[in-house]
Design a protein around this motif. Structure first.
Motif, PDB file in Angstrom:
ATOM      1  N   CYS A  98     -46.864  22.702   9.944  1.00 50.69           N
ATOM      2  CA  CYS A  98     -45.372  22.958   8.954  1.00 50.69           C
ATOM      3  C   CYS A  98     -44.066  23.907   8.998  1.00 50.69           C
ATOM      4  CB  CYS A  98     -45.732  22.267   7.403  1.00 50.69           C
ATOM      5  SG  CYS A  98     -43.881  22.554   6.599  1.00 50.69           S
ATOM      6  N   SER A  99     -43.111  24.447   9.398  1.00 45.52           N
ATOM      7  CA  SER A  99     -42.638  25.110   9.408  1.00 45.52           C
ATOM      8  C   SER A  99     -42.801  26.269   8.209  1.00 45.52           C
ATOM      9  CB  SER A  99     -41.358  25.475  10.055  1.00 45.52           C
ATOM     10  OG  SER A  99     -41.310  24.985  10.987  1.00 45.52           O
ATOM     11  N   PRO A 100     -42.914  25.301   6.695  1.00 42.48           N
ATOM     12  CA  PRO A 100     -42.397  26.370   5.453  1.00 42.48           C
ATOM     13  C   PRO A 100     -44.111  26.667   5.265  1.00 42.48           C
ATOM     14  CG  PRO A 100     -41.048  24.457   5.407  1.00 42.48           C
ATOM     15  CD  PRO A 100     -41.929  24.533   6.201  1.00 42.48           C
ATOM     16  N   HIS A 101     -45.003  26.270   5.407  1.00 42.17           N
ATOM     17  CA  HIS A 101     -46.774  25.547   5.248  1.00 42.17           C
ATOM     18  C   HIS A 101     -47.256  26.711   6.278  1.00 42.17           C
ATOM     19  CE1 HIS A 101     -44.276  23.264   2.423  1.00 42.17           C
ATOM     20  NE2 HIS A 101     -44.411  23.563   0.965  1.00 42.17           N
ATOM     21  N   LYS A 102     -46.654  27.125   6.884  1.00 42.00           N
ATOM     22  CA  LYS A 102     -47.525  27.537   8.426  1.00 42.00           C
ATOM     23  C   LYS A 102     -48.766  28.770   7.982  1.00 42.00           C
ATOM     24  CE  LYS A 102     -43.743  30.031  10.329  1.00 42.00           C
ATOM     25  NZ  LYS A 102     -42.724  29.970  11.169  1.00 42.00           N
ATOM     26  N   SER A 103     -48.382  29.467   6.829  1.00 47.43           N
ATOM     27  CA  SER A 103     -49.438  30.886   6.213  1.00 47.43           C
ATOM     28  C   SER A 103     -50.346  29.994   5.627  1.00 47.43           C
ATOM     29  CB  SER A 103     -48.250  31.815   6.193  1.00 47.43           C
ATOM     30  OG  SER A 103     -48.012  31.585   4.693  1.00 47.43           O
ATOM     31  N   MET A 104     -50.507  28.985   4.890  1.00 46.02           N
ATOM     32  CA  MET A 104     -51.367  28.345   3.800  1.00 46.02           C
ATOM     33  C   MET A 104     -52.122  27.053   4.830  1.00 46.02           C
ATOM     34  SD  MET A 104     -47.978  27.616   1.046  1.00 46.02           S
ATOM     35  CE  MET A 104     -49.257  27.225  -0.806  1.00 46.02           C
ATOM     36  N   GLY A 105     -51.823  27.343   6.484  1.00 41.93           N
ATOM     37  CA  GLY A 105     -52.752  26.480   6.476  1.00 41.93           C
ATOM     38  C   GLY A 105     -52.276  25.258   6.952  1.00 41.93           C
ATOM     39  N   MET A 106     -51.394  24.888   7.003  1.00 41.89           N
ATOM     40  CA  MET A 106     -50.849  23.842   7.574  1.00 41.89           C
ATOM     41  C   MET A 106     -50.683  23.085   8.578  1.00 41.89           C
ATOM     42  SD  MET A 106     -47.761  21.408   5.186  1.00 41.89           S
ATOM     43  CE  MET A 106     -48.103  19.287   5.718  1.00 41.89           C
ATOM     44  N   ILE A 107     -51.481  23.075   9.268  1.00 42.65           N
ATOM     45  CA  ILE A 107     -51.290  23.095  10.643  1.00 42.65           C
ATOM     46  C   ILE A 107     -52.320  21.619  11.372  1.00 42.65           C
ATOM     47  CG2 ILE A 107     -50.867  25.595  11.626  1.00 42.65           C
ATOM     48  CD1 ILE A 107     -53.904  25.252  12.325  1.00 42.65           C
ATOM     49  N   ALA A 108     -51.964  21.241  12.627  1.00 46.26           N
ATOM     50  CA  ALA A 108     -52.914  20.304  13.021  1.00 46.26           C
ATOM     51  C   ALA A 108     -53.004  19.816  13.934  1.00 46.26           C
ATOM     52  CB  ALA A 108     -52.361  19.129  12.376  1.00 46.26           C
ATOM     53  N   ILE A 109     -53.793  19.064  14.719  1.00 41.61           N
ATOM     54  CA  ILE A 109     -53.454  18.452  16.708  1.00 41.61           C
ATOM     55  C   ILE A 109     -53.594  17.360  16.861  1.00 41.61           C
ATOM     56  CG2 ILE A 109     -55.494  18.583  18.250  1.00 41.61           C
ATOM     57  CD1 ILE A 109     -56.677  21.711  17.384  1.00 41.61           C
ATOM     58  N   LYS A 129     -54.711  30.633  11.398  1.00 44.02           N
ATOM     59  CA  LYS A 129     -55.804  31.132  11.853  1.00 44.02           C
ATOM     60  C   LYS A 129     -57.768  30.558  11.407  1.00 44.02           C
ATOM     61  CE  LYS A 129     -53.604  35.636  12.256  1.00 44.02           C
ATOM     62  NZ  LYS A 129     -53.475  37.429  12.380  1.00 44.02           N
ATOM     63  N   LYS A 130     -57.402  30.665  10.540  1.00 45.50           N
ATOM     64  CA  LYS A 130     -58.956  29.906  10.047  1.00 45.50           C
ATOM     65  C   LYS A 130     -59.137  28.576  10.333  1.00 45.50           C
ATOM     66  CE  LYS A 130     -62.861  30.292   6.933  1.00 45.50           C
ATOM     67  NZ  LYS A 130     -63.092  30.835   5.502  1.00 45.50           N
ATOM     68  N   LYS A 131     -58.164  27.699  10.189  1.00 44.72           N
ATOM     69  CA  LYS A 131     -57.628  26.688  10.136  1.00 44.72           C
ATOM     70  C   LYS A 131     -58.154  25.858  11.321  1.00 44.72           C
ATOM     71  CE  LYS A 131     -55.925  22.163   8.869  1.00 44.72           C
ATOM     72  NZ  LYS A 131     -55.505  21.429   7.866  1.00 44.72           N
ATOM     73  N   LEU A 132     -57.481  26.889  12.841  1.00 43.22           N
ATOM     74  CA  LEU A 132     -57.112  26.819  13.827  1.00 43.22           C
ATOM     75  C   LEU A 132     -58.402  26.316  14.483  1.00 43.22           C
ATOM     76  CD1 LEU A 132     -56.072  25.919  17.179  1.00 43.22           C
ATOM     77  CD2 LEU A 132     -55.206  28.458  16.557  1.00 43.22           C
ATOM     78  N   LYS A 133     -58.856  27.855  14.375  1.00 48.00           N
ATOM     79  CA  LYS A 133     -60.734  28.159  15.080  1.00 48.00           C
ATOM     80  C   LYS A 133     -61.858  26.811  14.732  1.00 48.00           C
ATOM     81  CE  LYS A 133     -64.270  31.758  15.151  1.00 48.00           C
ATOM     82  NZ  LYS A 133     -64.252  32.792  14.763  1.00 48.00           N
ATOM     83  N   ALA A 134     -61.738  26.215  12.607  1.00 44.56           N
ATOM     84  CA  ALA A 134     -62.048  25.426  13.007  1.00 44.56           C
ATOM     85  C   ALA A 134     -61.681  23.859  13.317  1.00 44.56           C
ATOM     86  CB  ALA A 134     -62.480  25.428  11.465  1.00 44.56           C
ATOM     87  N   LEU A 135     -60.977  23.390  13.920  1.00 45.59           N
ATOM     88  CA  LEU A 135     -60.223  22.612  13.514  1.00 45.59           C
ATOM     89  C   LEU A 135     -60.793  22.548  15.663  1.00 45.59           C
ATOM     90  CD1 LEU A 135     -56.772  21.878  13.073  1.00 45.59           C
ATOM     91  CD2 LEU A 135     -58.214  20.714  12.286  1.00 45.59           C
ATOM     92  N   LEU A 136     -60.661  23.974  16.654  1.00 46.45           N
ATOM     93  CA  LEU A 136     -61.066  23.602  17.938  1.00 46.45           C
ATOM     94  C   LEU A 136     -62.628  23.809  18.055  1.00 46.45           C
ATOM     95  CD1 LEU A 136     -58.409  26.559  19.213  1.00 46.45           C
ATOM     96  CD2 LEU A 136     -58.586  24.430  19.137  1.00 46.45           C
ATOM     97  N   ALA A 137     -63.415  23.373  17.019  1.00 47.57           N
ATOM     98  CA  ALA A 137     -64.897  23.235  16.554  1.00 47.57           C
ATOM     99  C   ALA A 137     -64.465  21.933  16.766  1.00 47.57           C
ATOM    100  CB  ALA A 137     -65.691  24.504  15.931  1.00 47.57           C
ATOM    101  N   GLU A 138     -64.014  21.540  15.742  1.00 51.05           N
ATOM    102  CA  GLU A 138     -64.497  19.478  16.126  1.00 51.05           C
ATOM    103  C   GLU A 138     -63.801  19.241  16.929  1.00 51.05           C
ATOM    104  OE1 GLU A 138     -63.067  17.682  12.734  1.00 51.05           O
ATOM    105  OE2 GLU A 138     -62.880  19.703  11.592  1.00 51.05           O
ATOM    106  N   LEU A 139     -63.051  19.202  18.209  1.00 50.41           N
ATOM    107  CA  LEU A 139     -62.937  19.066  19.634  1.00 50.41           C
ATOM    108  C   LEU A 139     -63.938  19.239  20.525  1.00 50.41           C
ATOM    109  CD1 LEU A 139     -59.497  20.733  20.717  1.00 50.41           C
ATOM    110  CD2 LEU A 139     -59.692  18.599  18.976  1.00 50.41           C
TER     111      LEU A 139
END
Length: 139
Positions: A98-109, A129-139
């Motif tokens: 989400c462009s306005p909330h990207k720094s707040m961790g609003m990302i998904a895969i 950054k931290k959320k992406l690392k956690a999401l990738l660990a779930e793949l």
């Protein structure tokens, strides 16, 4: 023989599209598990040919793809508060925010088919950054 092969090819194509599914992902300020500024699903797994519709349940959100499989052309980011529908015809792993909330961790895969491309090098900011690392660990 050519007619038979053509008929079989058409039947396979029609069968594949007949089983395509639609998934809805909501854009939220707060999810039931207490997470804030999130999509209703952090990781959505679909098959090639399936469609995802993102619904702006809360105001101020959009979809912006920041990584995908090689050769895939990213669509323009969506407008705020607008429903977005996308059919995925290329297998792979797609990262969006989400462009306005990207720094707040609003990302998904989105994982399409047996997607295995690497999105770990995508540029994300802040809590993403931290959320992406956690999401990738779930793949």
């Amino acid at each position: 023989m050519k007619k038979l092969l053509s008929t079989v090819a058409v039947m396979v194509a029609l069968t594949t599209s007949a089983y395509a599914e639609d998934t809805t992902v909501e854009m939220l300020n707060k999810r039931d598990d207490g997470a804030k500024m999130v999509y209703s699903e952090d990781i959505t797994r679909i098959d090639v040919g399936d469609t995802i519709t993102w619904v702006p349940t809360s105001k101020g959100h959009n979809i912006e793809f920041i990584a995908g499989p090689d050769g895939w052309k990213s669509p323009k980011k969506s407008k705020l508060n607008k429903e977005v529908e996308m059919t995925f015809d290329t297998p792979g792993v797609y990262l969006y925010q989400c462009s306005p909330h990207k720094s707040m961790g609003m990302i998904a895969i989105v994982v399409v088919g047996d997607g295995d491309n690497d999105v770990s090098k995508a540029k994300v900011k802040g809590k993403s950054k931290k959320k992406l690392k956690a999401l990738l660990a779930e793949l």
